[in-house]
Design a protein around this motif. Structure first.
Motif, PDB file in Angstrom:
ATOM      1  N   ASP A  34      45.535  31.639  46.271  1.00  0.00           N
ATOM      2  CA  ASP A  34      44.490  32.469  46.891  1.00  0.00           C
ATOM      3  C   ASP A  34      45.026  33.848  47.232  1.00  0.00           C
ATOM      4  OD1 ASP A  34      42.712  30.374  46.707  1.00  0.00           O
ATOM      5  OD2 ASP A  34      42.935  29.743  48.801  1.00  0.00           O
ATOM      6  N   ARG A  35      46.258  33.915  47.711  1.00  0.00           N
ATOM      7  CA  ARG A  35      46.851  35.210  48.033  1.00  0.00           C
ATOM      8  C   ARG A  35      47.120  36.022  46.767  1.00  0.00           C
ATOM      9  NH1 ARG A  35      48.183  36.239  53.253  1.00  0.00           N
ATOM     10  NH2 ARG A  35      49.532  37.953  52.576  1.00  0.00           N
ATOM     11  N   MET A  36      47.500  35.351  45.697  1.00  0.00           N
ATOM     12  CA  MET A  36      47.675  36.042  44.421  1.00  0.00           C
ATOM     13  C   MET A  36      46.357  36.667  43.963  1.00  0.00           C
ATOM     14  SD  MET A  36      50.100  33.764  41.976  1.00  0.00           S
ATOM     15  CE  MET A  36      51.815  33.419  42.358  1.00  0.00           C
ATOM     16  N   THR A  37      45.303  35.879  44.051  1.00  0.00           N
ATOM     17  CA  THR A  37      43.994  36.372  43.627  1.00  0.00           C
ATOM     18  C   THR A  37      43.582  37.594  44.441  1.00  0.00           C
ATOM     19  OG1 THR A  37      43.303  34.158  42.933  1.00  0.00           O
ATOM     20  CG2 THR A  37      41.561  35.761  43.371  1.00  0.00           C
ATOM     21  N   ALA A  38      43.769  37.522  45.751  1.00  0.00           N
ATOM     22  CA  ALA A  38      43.410  38.648  46.618  1.00  0.00           C
ATOM     23  C   ALA A  38      44.253  39.878  46.294  1.00  0.00           C
ATOM     24  CB  ALA A  38      43.586  38.253  48.080  1.00  0.00           C
ATOM     25  N   TYR A  39      45.534  39.685  46.025  1.00  0.00           N
ATOM     26  CA  TYR A  39      46.429  40.797  45.697  1.00  0.00           C
ATOM     27  C   TYR A  39      45.995  41.450  44.390  1.00  0.00           C
ATOM     28  CZ  TYR A  39      50.913  43.306  45.535  1.00  0.00           C
ATOM     29  OH  TYR A  39      51.890  44.271  45.526  1.00  0.00           O
ATOM     30  N   THR A  43      44.622  45.247  43.813  1.00  0.00           N
ATOM     31  CA  THR A  43      45.418  46.142  42.964  1.00  0.00           C
ATOM     32  C   THR A  43      44.631  46.667  41.774  1.00  0.00           C
ATOM     33  OG1 THR A  43      47.452  44.990  43.583  1.00  0.00           O
ATOM     34  CG2 THR A  43      47.509  46.286  41.554  1.00  0.00           C
ATOM     35  N   THR A  44      43.827  45.802  41.183  1.00  0.00           N
ATOM     36  CA  THR A  44      43.146  46.159  39.929  1.00  0.00           C
ATOM     37  C   THR A  44      41.695  46.578  40.107  1.00  0.00           C
ATOM     38  OG1 THR A  44      42.435  43.884  39.532  1.00  0.00           O
ATOM     39  CG2 THR A  44      44.606  44.536  38.677  1.00  0.00           C
ATOM     40  N   GLY A  45      41.106  46.234  41.250  1.00  0.00           N
ATOM     41  CA  GLY A  45      39.688  46.508  41.447  1.00  0.00           C
ATOM     42  C   GLY A  45      38.781  45.445  40.866  1.00  0.00           C
ATOM     43  N   LEU A  46      39.356  44.378  40.346  1.00  0.00           N
ATOM     44  CA  LEU A  46      38.550  43.289  39.795  1.00  0.00           C
ATOM     45  C   LEU A  46      37.901  42.483  40.916  1.00  0.00           C
ATOM     46  CD1 LEU A  46      41.058  41.919  37.121  1.00  0.00           C
ATOM     47  CD2 LEU A  46      38.970  43.215  36.650  1.00  0.00           C
ATOM     48  N   ASN A  47      36.788  41.825  40.594  1.00  0.00           N
ATOM     49  CA  ASN A  47      36.225  40.889  41.564  1.00  0.00           C
ATOM     50  C   ASN A  47      37.064  39.622  41.575  1.00  0.00           C
ATOM     51  OD1 ASN A  47      35.319  39.122  39.459  1.00  0.00           O
ATOM     52  ND2 ASN A  47      33.470  40.352  39.205  1.00  0.00           N
ATOM     53  N   ALA A  48      36.810  38.745  42.525  1.00  0.00           N
ATOM     54  CA  ALA A  48      37.650  37.561  42.715  1.00  0.00           C
ATOM     55  C   ALA A  48      37.665  36.660  41.480  1.00  0.00           C
ATOM     56  CB  ALA A  48      37.173  36.776  43.938  1.00  0.00           C
ATOM     57  N   GLU A  49      36.506  36.486  40.859  1.00  0.00           N
ATOM     58  CA  GLU A  49      36.428  35.609  39.682  1.00  0.00           C
ATOM     59  C   GLU A  49      37.285  36.142  38.542  1.00  0.00           C
ATOM     60  OE1 GLU A  49      33.070  33.806  36.577  1.00  0.00           O
ATOM     61  OE2 GLU A  49      32.449  34.887  38.381  1.00  0.00           O
ATOM     62  N   ASP A  50      37.186  37.434  38.279  1.00  0.00           N
ATOM     63  CA  ASP A  50      37.979  38.022  37.189  1.00  0.00           C
ATOM     64  C   ASP A  50      39.459  38.087  37.553  1.00  0.00           C
ATOM     65  OD1 ASP A  50      35.773  38.334  35.561  1.00  0.00           O
ATOM     66  OD2 ASP A  50      35.360  40.386  36.212  1.00  0.00           O
TER      67      ASP A  50
END
Length: 224
Positions: A34-39, A43-50
């Motif tokens: 979950d922390r990786m996804t948030a990071y 960083t990239t501006g992607l939404n959580a799913e992407d």
């Protein structure tokens, strides 16, 4: 390979950490994810799913998400690893039975992990196993060459002066055992869900690490 053949050859032990020295059903690994996804999203501006999709793609392609982020997004590996592994250590618990089994093993014991940022050391301390291990080799020691990249294994061997023919790698991830076998390591796969028949580079299999060690030591697991 029979357990008797392993007993005759093993002098040193190399253990994976996550989902090997603590149970697969622990929520710790999910918290790190979950922390990786948030990071990644930040960083990239992607939404959580992407961000999840990118996280998994880099994991599959490079063996560790951090490698893809460094190569393609200029992420600082040390910052990333420190941030994503900053999770609640109470999600894992000491296991007296596991400690007793590791304590009885002959030879040196090491941890070889794609984690970093102080995570391996903190988890070993939380598991009350830190004093039983002779060293930790994480992805930062490996120069961001994660399992299953061969270079990481070669660095591990050189760093600790291992003799692969007398060293066993204990892993829950099937693909991480192939390069170990190619370098001459003995290999053991642990975990409840793995394909059958297992590849020839898996020399021994057990449902979990405690079952493996009890079998090697020829004792009945306390939880059996």
């Amino acid at each position: 390979m029979t357990i008797a053949m392993l007993r005759a050859r093993v002098r040193d032990w190399v253990f994976d950490l996550d989902n090997t020295l603590y149970p697969l059903d622990s929520t710790l690994y999910d918290a790190i994810g979950d922390r990786m996804t948030a990071y990644i999203a930040a960083t990239t501006g992607l939404n959580a799913e992407d961000a999840v999709i990118l996280r998994e793609r880099y994991f599959v392609e490079y063996g560790a998400t951090v490698v893809g982020l460094v190569r393609h997004h200029g992420v600082d590996a040390t910052h990333f690893l420190g941030d994503v592994h900053n999770v609640d250590q109470s999600l894992v618990h000491p296991d007296a039975e596991l400690r007793a089994l590791i304590q009885k093993l002959p030879g040196r014991k090491f941890v070889f992990t794609n984690g970093g940022g102080g995570h391996p050391e903190r988890i070993l301390k939380r598991l009350e196993l830190d004093d039983l291990f002779d060293g930790v080799f994480d992805i930062e020691f490996g120069g961001l060459s994660p399992k299953p990249e061969r270079d990481g294994y070669e660095r591990l061997v050189a760093h600790f002066g291992l003799e692969p023919a007398h060293t066993i790698l204990v892993e829950d991830t099937l693909r991480n055992l192939m390069p170990a076998d190619e370098l001459g390591f003995l290999t053991a796969l642990v975990g409840p869900v793995h394909p059958e028949p297992r590849p020839a580079y898996v020399h021994h299999y057990a449902h979990d690490v405690k079952a493996l060690l009890a079998d090697f030591l020829d004792i009945a697991p306390a939880s059996a």
